[in-house]
Design a protein around this motif. Structure first.
Motif, PDB file in Angstrom:
ATOM      1  N   CYS A 182       0.829  -1.208   0.000  1.00  0.00           N
ATOM      2  CA  CYS A 182       0.000   0.000   0.000  1.00  0.00           C
ATOM      3  C   CYS A 182       0.866   1.261   0.000  1.00  0.00           C
ATOM      4  CB  CYS A 182      -0.923   0.001   1.213  1.00  0.00           C
ATOM      5  SG  CYS A 182      -2.052   1.425   1.249  1.00  0.00           S
ATOM      6  N   GLN A 183       0.581   2.156  -0.944  1.00  0.00           N
ATOM      7  CA  GLN A 183       1.352   3.381  -1.085  1.00  0.00           C
ATOM      8  C   GLN A 183       0.806   4.524  -0.224  1.00  0.00           C
ATOM      9  OE1 GLN A 183       4.242   3.407  -3.768  1.00  0.00           O
ATOM     10  NE2 GLN A 183       3.865   1.436  -2.765  1.00  0.00           N
ATOM     11  N   SER A 184      -0.365   4.312   0.394  1.00  0.00           N
ATOM     12  CA  SER A 184      -0.945   5.337   1.272  1.00  0.00           C
ATOM     13  C   SER A 184      -1.423   4.693   2.573  1.00  0.00           C
ATOM     14  CB  SER A 184      -2.103   6.043   0.564  1.00  0.00           C
ATOM     15  OG  SER A 184      -3.074   5.119   0.117  1.00  0.00           O
ATOM     16  N   TRP A 185      -0.620   3.800   3.087  1.00  0.00           N
ATOM     17  CA  TRP A 185      -0.987   2.986   4.239  1.00  0.00           C
ATOM     18  C   TRP A 185      -1.261   3.811   5.493  1.00  0.00           C
ATOM     19  CZ3 TRP A 185       2.139   3.482   8.488  1.00  0.00           C
ATOM     20  CH2 TRP A 185       3.389   4.050   8.273  1.00  0.00           C
ATOM     21  N   ASP A 186      -0.616   4.966   5.612  1.00  0.00           N
ATOM     22  CA  ASP A 186      -0.764   5.758   6.832  1.00  0.00           C
ATOM     23  C   ASP A 186      -2.181   6.295   7.009  1.00  0.00           C
ATOM     24  OD1 ASP A 186      -0.247   7.272   4.546  1.00  0.00           O
ATOM     25  OD2 ASP A 186       0.506   8.966   5.709  1.00  0.00           O
ATOM     26  N   VAL A 187      -2.956   6.340   5.922  1.00  0.00           N
ATOM     27  CA  VAL A 187      -4.355   6.744   5.999  1.00  0.00           C
ATOM     28  C   VAL A 187      -5.278   5.568   5.699  1.00  0.00           C
ATOM     29  CG1 VAL A 187      -6.132   8.267   5.048  1.00  0.00           C
ATOM     30  CG2 VAL A 187      -3.806   9.120   5.372  1.00  0.00           C
ATOM     31  N   ALA A 188      -4.933   4.803   4.671  1.00  0.00           N
ATOM     32  CA  ALA A 188      -5.803   3.703   4.247  1.00  0.00           C
ATOM     33  C   ALA A 188      -5.888   2.589   5.286  1.00  0.00           C
ATOM     34  CB  ALA A 188      -5.317   3.135   2.915  1.00  0.00           C
ATOM     35  N   GLN A 189      -4.811   2.338   5.988  1.00  0.00           N
ATOM     36  CA  GLN A 189      -4.789   1.230   6.935  1.00  0.00           C
ATOM     37  C   GLN A 189      -4.998   1.707   8.366  1.00  0.00           C
ATOM     38  OE1 GLN A 189      -4.842  -1.760   5.661  1.00  0.00           O
ATOM     39  NE2 GLN A 189      -4.478  -1.001   3.578  1.00  0.00           N
ATOM     40  N   THR A 190      -5.791   2.757   8.519  1.00  0.00           N
ATOM     41  CA  THR A 190      -6.081   3.288   9.855  1.00  0.00           C
ATOM     42  C   THR A 190      -7.583   3.499  10.012  1.00  0.00           C
ATOM     43  OG1 THR A 190      -5.845   5.583   9.104  1.00  0.00           O
ATOM     44  CG2 THR A 190      -3.871   4.503   9.964  1.00  0.00           C
ATOM     45  N   ARG A 191      -7.995   3.746  11.237  1.00  0.00           N
ATOM     46  CA  ARG A 191      -9.384   4.105  11.504  1.00  0.00           C
ATOM     47  C   ARG A 191      -9.515   5.628  11.509  1.00  0.00           C
ATOM     48  NH1 ARG A 191     -12.691   0.055  15.438  1.00  0.00           N
ATOM     49  NH2 ARG A 191     -12.274  -1.846  14.271  1.00  0.00           N
ATOM     50  N   PRO A 192     -10.709   6.144  11.238  1.00  0.00           N
ATOM     51  CA  PRO A 192     -10.866   7.593  11.149  1.00  0.00           C
ATOM     52  C   PRO A 192     -10.565   8.329  12.450  1.00  0.00           C
ATOM     53  CG  PRO A 192     -12.986   6.459  11.059  1.00  0.00           C
ATOM     54  CD  PRO A 192     -11.932   5.419  10.901  1.00  0.00           C
TER      55      PRO A 192
END
Length: 398
Positions: free
Chosen positions: A148-158
């Motif tokens: 994932c190239q945007s894991w810091d946002v995509a793999q987190t909860r809001p």
């Protein structure tokens, strides 16, 4: 034979031909109108995106679910069909069962937003080139790609991201105010904020603003068709071409993504495809050739296909970036199979990022360093090659 850039060579107009075309006006002043919208250089932050706060979430009733066994909710947005008990969330982490109702926590709450992102960054190469778009994405994802190239946002909860307050009405009104022709749901998976996307796209269309999405395509058919009905363009990440790759590297299923692409192709929406090439995982030439043949058979020869460089991220930081020669070799395979518009991605300024006429070979649109775009051979008014007259599919002007 390949000329290093295009299968028929990197042919240029002669000086005489170029000046003649400019005189006739068919090159639209020899350049794609700069930004096709003025004054955007001063726009850095949208109203509502300046003040952010951790844990700024929504509590809006979601679409695509039903009640099961009293108060359990079954999510029907993606093939996971998560069965959620009160107080729990689905795999994506952004949809929650609250008292027997399924709630989205990311409606109108983008975690990432770029007010004037280059359209080419999408990547969208045949849709309003050289324009800017309001690009945004929310927290969460229904896949867990190891690369994932945007894991810091995509793999987190809001609750773990700094979320903005940007309603569909605010997005559309500011796009109109600042003369930005489009809004793009990207950076993270737009499926997770589908309610936000649907409302924004419907309102945008009423006001003459285009809406686009870049998606992994891991979605059920009903919500997908609802998206296609309001979107103007879509880019699918076709991450690999074996079920083993999808299962092991993304936690998803290839056949679901292929079905989504087929549905989009049949709908008539403008579509582009992207394949991020991860060294030693999905760069096998034989498998890539099978993928290209499937694209040709199911999407046609004219679908733009972006073959993009991987950069070490998330769980694959030990890898090196994809070698340029690997990408160029795979691009040649795409042309050999019969695809007409195969591009290199994330190779800033490489000739493989430019658009060429598949008939006479001249460079139609030159893409340079920093997402610079120059019209070198396309009649914007007709969408045709200025040398041979071949129609070039796409939407070229606002």
């Amino acid at each position: 034979m390949w000329g290093g850039e295009h299968p028929v060579g990197d042919l240029e107009l002669t000086r005489r031909e170029f000046l003649d075309m400019c005189t006739k006006g068919s090159l639209a002043a020899c350049a794609i109108p700069a930004l096709q919208g003025q004054g955007l250089g001063t726009l850095s932050v949208l109203v509502g995106a300046k003040d952010t706060r951790m844990g700024n979430v929504s509590n809006k009733v979601a679409k695509y679910w039903h009640v099961s066994r009293g108060t359990d909710t079954i999510c029907t947005l993606c093939p996971r069909m998560c069965d959620i008990k009160i107080g729990e969330r689905g795999f994506c982490g952004v949809r929650e069962n609250q008292g027997g109702k399924y709630i989205t926590k990311v409606y109108g709450k983008p975690a990432t937003i770029k007010p004037t992102d280059p359209m080419e960054k999408g990547p969208f190469y045949h849709f309003l080139p050289a324009t800017r778009t309001i690009a945004l994405g929310t927290a969460g994802c229904n896949l867990n790609c190891k690369f994932c190239q945007s894991w810091d946002v995509a793999q987190t909860r809001p609750e773990q991201t700094d979320n903005k307050d940007l309603s569909p009405e605010s997005l559309v009104s500011q796009a109109l105010k600042y003369n930005i022709p489009s809004i793009t749901f990207t950076f993270t998976e737009p499926t997770q904020c589908i309610e936000y996307l649907l409302d924004t796209a419907a309102l945008a269309r009423q006001n003459g603003i285009y809406t686009l999405a870049h998606t992994a395509g891991y979605i059920c058919q009903e919500p997908l068709k609802d998206m296609l009905a309001v979107l103007d363009a879509i880019n699918f990440d076709l991450k690999g071409f074996t079920e083993d790759f999808y299962r092991d590297m993304t936690g998803g299923e290839l056949h679901t993504v292929l079905a989504a692409i087929q549905t989009a192709a049949a709908s008539g929406i403008w579509m582009e495809l992207t394949n991020l090439v991860v060294p030693s995982y999905n760069d096998d030439p034989a498998t890539f050739r099978e993928m290209c043949r499937w694209i040709l058979d199911n999407c046609g020869a004219d679908v733009p296909f972006h073959v993009s460089q991987f950069f070490p991220q998330y769980r694959l930081r030990r890898l090196d970036p994809t070698p340029w020669e690997t990408l160029r070799s795979l691009r040649r395979i795409g042309f050999e199979v019969g695809l007409r518009y195969v591009y290199l991605g994330n190779l800033d300024g490489d000739p493989g990022e430019s658009t060429y006429c598949p008939k006479c070979g001249i460079k139609l649109i030159k893409r340079g360093v920093g997402y610079t775009v120059q019209n070198t051979g396309l009649d914007l008014a007709t969408g045709r090659c200025v040398k041979c007259g071949l129609p070039i599919p796409g939407l070229w002007t606002v």
